[in-house]
Design an enzyme around this catalytic site. Structure first.
Site, mmCIF file in Angstrom:
data_model
loop_
_atom_site.group_PDB
_atom_site.id
_atom_site.type_symbol
_atom_site.label_atom_id
_atom_site.label_comp_id
_atom_site.label_asym_id
_atom_site.label_seq_id
_atom_site.Cartn_x
_atom_site.Cartn_y
_atom_site.Cartn_z
ATOM 1 N N HIS A 56 0.860 -1.633 -0.242
ATOM 2 C CA HIS A 56 -0.249 0.214 0.455
ATOM 3 C C HIS A 56 0.907 1.188 -0.231
ATOM 4 O O HIS A 56 1.900 1.134 -0.360
ATOM 5 C CB HIS A 56 -0.737 0.255 1.808
ATOM 6 C CG HIS A 56 -0.217 0.174 2.749
ATOM 7 N ND1 HIS A 56 -0.254 1.304 2.872
ATOM 8 C CD2 HIS A 56 -0.318 -0.870 3.752
ATOM 9 C CE1 HIS A 56 0.646 0.259 3.963
ATOM 10 N NE2 HIS A 56 0.678 -0.279 4.399
ATOM 11 N N CYS A 99 2.956 -5.168 6.314
ATOM 12 C CA CYS A 99 2.273 -4.836 5.616
ATOM 13 C C CYS A 99 4.104 -4.089 4.641
ATOM 14 O O CYS A 99 5.204 -3.621 5.076
ATOM 15 C CB CYS A 99 1.377 -3.384 5.294
ATOM 16 S SG CYS A 99 -0.207 -4.306 5.878
#
Length: 196
Positions: free
Chosen positions: A169, A185
């Site tokens: 992301h 992440c």
């Protein structure tokens, strides 16, 4: 666990290859006021929207080593595969013919590393964010849910990895690229995750 993570995506299509080129409208000096990093020798970058696809837009918060670029990348992976090298802080989008588009990334901090192969199962623009329960226990000040937008930690885009809680992301903290900062992440600048 540190090392290489391979991601295969049938959802990623179309890509614009950018290369640095000097020309009218480009920054006159190698190091501009307020920038944390200067571009590498021989590369000039614009601090405005590029006028054509051969211009590389500046990012004063990201070290030049982590700027998006095409690099030699001999691999047996097919084109369209994403490979994450968490130790080097690079994500490679395999182009084929021994080349890849390389992006700088922020990765998991100690104790949150992982490895494996997953498919990109979903893509989202300006995704909302619901912190996992474990994260909220560690950081009780986090909201239960946050709408998408510039202040959202998932940034401009998110690629969801299989059925895991992990994503590739964007970030509203571009200065964290090249560091071990996340809870698992993979972070990219908003410009890079939009490009990917």
């Amino acid at each position: 666990m540190v090392g290489i993570t391979r991601l295969v995506s049938g959802l990623l299509a179309g890509l614009l290859i950018l290369a640095a080129q000097a020309g009218p409208g480009f920054a006159d000096s190698r190091f501009q006021q307020g920038w944390r990093f200067a571009p590498p020798p021989g590369v000039t970058i614009t601090d405005q929207r590029p006028r054509h696809a051969l211009a590389l837009q500046a990012n004063p918060y990201v070290h030049p080593a982590y700027l998006r670029q095409v690099v030699p990348y001999p691999t047996g992976e097919r084109s369209g595969t994403i490979v994450v090298d968490s130790q080097a802080h690079f994500l490679y989008f395999v182009l084929g013919d021994g080349r890849a588009l390389r992006y700088g990334i922020g990765v998991a901090r100690d104790g949150f590393e992982w490895s494996g192969a997953h498919r990109v199962t979903r893509k989202a623009e300006w995704p909302s964010w619901t912190p996992p329960a474990e994260m909220r226990r560690r950081q009780p000040e986090l909201p239960a849910q946050m709408a998408g937008g510039p202040d959202n930690p998932l940034g401009a885009r998110a690629l969801y990895l299989g059925s895991t809680l992990y994503r590739i992301h964007g970030t509203n903290q571009p200065w964290t690229i090249g560091q071990n900062v996340s809870s698992g992440c993979i972070r990219m600048t908003n410009e890079d995750v939009i490009d990917l």
